[in-house]
Each structure stands twice: as C-alpha cells, then as structure tokens.
Design a protein around this motif. Structure first.
Motif, PDB file in Angstrom:
ATOM      1  N   ASN A  96       1.080  -1.087   0.045  1.00 53.30           N
ATOM      2  CA  ASN A  96       0.121  -0.083   0.040  1.00 53.30           C
ATOM      3  C   ASN A  96       0.483   1.020   0.144  1.00 53.30           C
ATOM      4  OD1 ASN A  96      -2.560  -1.672   0.019  1.00 53.30           O
ATOM      5  ND2 ASN A  96      -3.133  -1.344   1.950  1.00 53.30           N
ATOM      6  N   LEU A  97       2.017   0.823   0.701  1.00 53.86           N
ATOM      7  CA  LEU A  97       2.760   2.342   0.880  1.00 53.86           C
ATOM      8  C   LEU A  97       3.327   2.811  -0.337  1.00 53.86           C
ATOM      9  CD1 LEU A  97       4.729   1.923   4.192  1.00 53.86           C
ATOM     10  CD2 LEU A  97       2.397   3.037   3.225  1.00 53.86           C
ATOM     11  N   ARG A  98       3.617   1.560  -1.493  1.00 50.86           N
ATOM     12  CA  ARG A  98       4.409   1.673  -2.520  1.00 50.86           C
ATOM     13  C   ARG A  98       3.179   2.360  -3.338  1.00 50.86           C
ATOM     14  NH1 ARG A  98       6.663  -3.542  -1.240  1.00 50.86           N
ATOM     15  NH2 ARG A  98       8.875  -3.626  -1.315  1.00 50.86           N
ATOM     16  N   ILE A 141       1.617   6.793  -6.852  1.00 46.86           N
ATOM     17  CA  ILE A 141       0.845   8.419  -7.474  1.00 46.86           C
ATOM     18  C   ILE A 141       1.757   8.861  -7.157  1.00 46.86           C
ATOM     19  CG2 ILE A 141      -0.970   9.079  -6.891  1.00 46.86           C
ATOM     20  CD1 ILE A 141      -2.508   6.536  -6.032  1.00 46.86           C
ATOM     21  N   VAL A 142       2.161   9.434  -6.327  1.00 52.12           N
ATOM     22  CA  VAL A 142       2.624  10.551  -5.833  1.00 52.12           C
ATOM     23  C   VAL A 142       4.716  11.141  -6.862  1.00 52.12           C
ATOM     24  CG1 VAL A 142       5.033  12.012  -4.340  1.00 52.12           C
ATOM     25  CG2 VAL A 142       3.008  10.179  -3.413  1.00 52.12           C
ATOM     26  N   GLU A 143       5.232   9.967  -7.313  1.00 53.45           N
ATOM     27  CA  GLU A 143       6.396  10.020  -7.910  1.00 53.45           C
ATOM     28  C   GLU A 143       5.550  10.244  -9.890  1.00 53.45           C
ATOM     29  OE1 GLU A 143       9.220   6.947  -6.665  1.00 53.45           O
ATOM     30  OE2 GLU A 143       9.182   7.892  -4.499  1.00 53.45           O
ATOM     31  N   GLU A 190       0.095  17.592   4.904  1.00 49.55           N
ATOM     32  CA  GLU A 190      -0.383  16.461   5.530  1.00 49.55           C
ATOM     33  C   GLU A 190       0.568  15.420   4.776  1.00 49.55           C
ATOM     34  OE1 GLU A 190      -1.943  18.678   5.292  1.00 49.55           O
ATOM     35  OE2 GLU A 190      -2.983  18.835   7.472  1.00 49.55           O
ATOM     36  N   GLY A 191      -0.038  14.965   3.312  1.00 48.40           N
ATOM     37  CA  GLY A 191       0.858  14.547   2.469  1.00 48.40           C
ATOM     38  C   GLY A 191       2.349  14.623   1.998  1.00 48.40           C
ATOM     39  N   LYS A 192       3.178  15.487   2.433  1.00 52.67           N
ATOM     40  CA  LYS A 192       4.288  15.779   1.853  1.00 52.67           C
ATOM     41  C   LYS A 192       4.441  15.105   2.758  1.00 52.67           C
ATOM     42  CE  LYS A 192       3.447  19.553  -0.979  1.00 52.67           C
ATOM     43  NZ  LYS A 192       3.893  21.636  -0.840  1.00 52.67           N
ATOM     44  N   ARG A 193       4.681  15.802   4.702  1.00 48.93           N
ATOM     45  CA  ARG A 193       5.706  14.906   5.462  1.00 48.93           C
ATOM     46  C   ARG A 193       5.311  13.389   5.177  1.00 48.93           C
ATOM     47  NH1 ARG A 193       2.823  19.174   8.057  1.00 48.93           N
ATOM     48  NH2 ARG A 193       1.385  17.422   9.190  1.00 48.93           N
ATOM     49  N   PHE A 224       8.906   7.398   1.915  1.00 50.53           N
ATOM     50  CA  PHE A 224       9.989   7.236   1.074  1.00 50.53           C
ATOM     51  C   PHE A 224      10.942   6.302   2.014  1.00 50.53           C
ATOM     52  CE2 PHE A 224      13.999   9.022  -0.663  1.00 50.53           C
ATOM     53  CZ  PHE A 224      13.354   8.312  -1.722  1.00 50.53           C
ATOM     54  N   ARG A 225      11.281   7.043   3.032  1.00 49.30           N
ATOM     55  CA  ARG A 225      12.722   6.177   3.844  1.00 49.30           C
ATOM     56  C   ARG A 225      12.656   4.942   4.446  1.00 49.30           C
ATOM     57  NH1 ARG A 225      12.816  11.077   8.378  1.00 49.30           N
ATOM     58  NH2 ARG A 225      13.653   9.202   9.182  1.00 49.30           N
TER      59      ARG A 225
END
Length: 322
Positions: A9-11, A16-18, A64-67, A73-74
C-alpha cells in the motif's frame, strides 16, 4: 493488518506521488485505479489526514501528504536496502558497481581502469556515470540509485556521514591556449593582460575556474574581455584547440600530450593556481561488498600511479614552458 502497515500500500502511495498520475501508477503496478483510490482513502481515514488536494488536476500533495511521503520514502528505501543485504552476498564477485566521475577523469583514468578490471572479473558489471553534482548529492542520488564509488578532486566541504576518502595525489594546472589563437590575439604575459582576451572557463561539479593566478607570492585578478563557460573539461579543451581562447587553469593531465606536440602552449608562464588532490570516495555501506572493495583498491592504485606520473611530467617539463 492496517493499511498503513502494508508495504504494498505504501508503494501505491509513493508511485502516485512520484509519477504524478494515479493512472500511470496503476499501470506500472498492474492494479485497478479503483483499488488504488480505495487504498489511499483507507490510509487517509486511518491517519485522519488528507494526503491529496483532489480539487486540483493533477492532484497535489497536501502539507500532511508531503510529510507522510517523506517518511514512507525512507521506509521503502530501508526495505530495499534490507532486501539487497539479504540477497546480495557481501563476498560475491558478481553484480553491479556504480562509478561516477567528471568527463576528464572518465576519459583518461576511469574507463581504462574499469575495462581492465572487468576483463579480469567478467561476472561484475560496471556502470560509469557522469558526475553532475557534489559528492554529498552524488553518493546518494535523487532517484535512489546510490553510487558505490566517486572519483573527483578532494571536496572542500565536509564529507557526508559514512563516506570514506582515499587520497591519490595532487594534480597541477596551467594556463594555456592554442598557437592559432596566440598568433591572432597575442600572448598575455600576466593575468592583468587578459582584459584583451577570451577566457574559456570551467563550471565543473567540484571545480570552477579561478578568478586569480599567483606567481612568486604575488596574486593578480583575472578579468576577461569575454568568456565561454563549459561543464566539461574535455569540451573546454576542444574549444581551446579550435582557437577559441585561453583556459586559465587546465588540469595538466588533460593537456600534457598536446603540450608535447605543440597543439597547446602555456601562457602567463609561472602564473598558476594551487594544485588539487584527486581522491576515491566511497561509503562504509558500499565497501561491505567484496567487488566494490576490490575495485576501490584497484582504482586507488592506478589513480595514485597516474597522478605520480603526471607530477613527474609536470616538474620535468621545460621550465621555460611553464
């Protein structure tokens, strides 16, 4: 398991972000868009946050999404590193080595060393890349593909944590031009004479052309009638050979053969800039792999021999020439 604890799910979120597009992310991950949006909504619900501003097209991350993305990512980066550690034997002599340097060093040192090394170790693949930034940015690249070894001049800034530097000796520099240029424009005897000349200046990742030269403890500023700037020392040398102007600080190894055959000649004899030390930079993480240790040792030996040969040639060159 919570949605935010599922790496897949994190991927989806990161993709989507990248990509900047849910459609492209779903195509890449081979999932239905409806499933992707369901995952994102469930994650937002669990964390009581909104990750995307859906009123914009394409969707933009909220604060919030950026944080959240910075942490996700880490997490995925650490997961990839763990997988690499478990699947890539530290003692293996197969697999890739990523090496970066500027064009001048690649041409004269890195590529010959890599070819010779790979012939002895055919199971190892070496990728030689262009260095476009300083060592802190280049050992860990924005695309998350870390370089194992960087060859460059010793950085003036503090090395990143975990970086290891091996000094390979100094490189000297000279001011030079082509005979054709000097026939047409005349020869400057000192930096103050350059106000009548064209300067071919370098803008390299870890070195820019100096604005001064020194001789016998005296320093003079360089001012040019006009300039051309290059991000590659090889390109600057090509322009110099075409009679475009004067390079105030060409690395000696990049012009020694041309000095010998007369296609390049020194100018402002005795005026120079301080030498810079060449070095191999790698990381503690990269050196865990035997193949990287072997190539780092291999390159260090050859680079040290190379700079030693260049220093001997520099100091044995006719004094009237430099």
């Amino acid at each position: 398991m919570k949605k935010i604890e599922n790496l897949e799910n994190l991927r989806v979120f990161c993709e989507i972000v990248e990509t900047g597009s849910a459609r492209e992310a779903c195509e890449k991950l081979h999932i239905e868009p409806s499933n992707a949006f369901r995952i994102i909504r469930a994650m937002e619900k669990e964390l009581k946050s909104k990750f995307f501003d859906r009123s914009q097209r394409p969707m933009k991350l909220t604060p919030e999404g950026k944080r959240y993305y910075s942490y996700v990512f880490r997490i995925l980066q650490l997961e990839e590193e763990l997988e690499e550690e478990l699947t890539d034997s530290a003692d293996s002599l197969t697999g890739p080595i990523h090496v970066a340097s500027t064009a001048g060093f690649r041409e004269s040192l890195i590529v010959p060393s890599a070819v010779e090394f790979q012939m002895k170790h055919p199971g190892i693949s070496i990728e030689v890349k262009d260095m476009v930034s300083g060592v802190s940015e280049f050992l860990t690249t924005p695309d998350n593909e870390s370089n194992d070894i960087v060859f460059m001049y010793r950085p003036s800034d503090e090395l990143p944590e975990g970086a290891i530097l091996r000094d390979c000796g100094p490189m000297h520099f000279i001011a030079c031009a082509s005979p054709a240029y000097l026939t047409q424009q005349g020869e400057p005897e000192r930096p103050s004479d350059c106000m009548r000349h064209t300067g071919l200046l370098l803008r390299l990742p870890n070195r820019t052309s100096v604005s001064y030269l020194s001789k016998n403890g005296v320093t003079e500023k360089l001012d040019w009638k006009q300039t051309m700037a290059f991000t590659s020392q090889v390109n600057a040398r090509d322009a110099l050979l075409l009679g475009a102007g004067i390079v105030p600080d060409m690395a000696f190894d990049q012009c020694v053969d041309y000095l010998k055959d007369g296609r390049i000649v020194p100018v402002m004899r005795g005026w120079t800039r301080p030498p810079r030390h060449c070095c191999v930079i790698t990381t503690e993480k990269a050196l865990r792999k035997k193949r990287v240790r072997l190539f780092a040792d291999w390159l260090t030996v050859r680079a040290t021999k190379y700079t030693d040969e260049m220093n001997k040639a520099f100091f044995s060159f006719p004094r009237k020439g430099l």
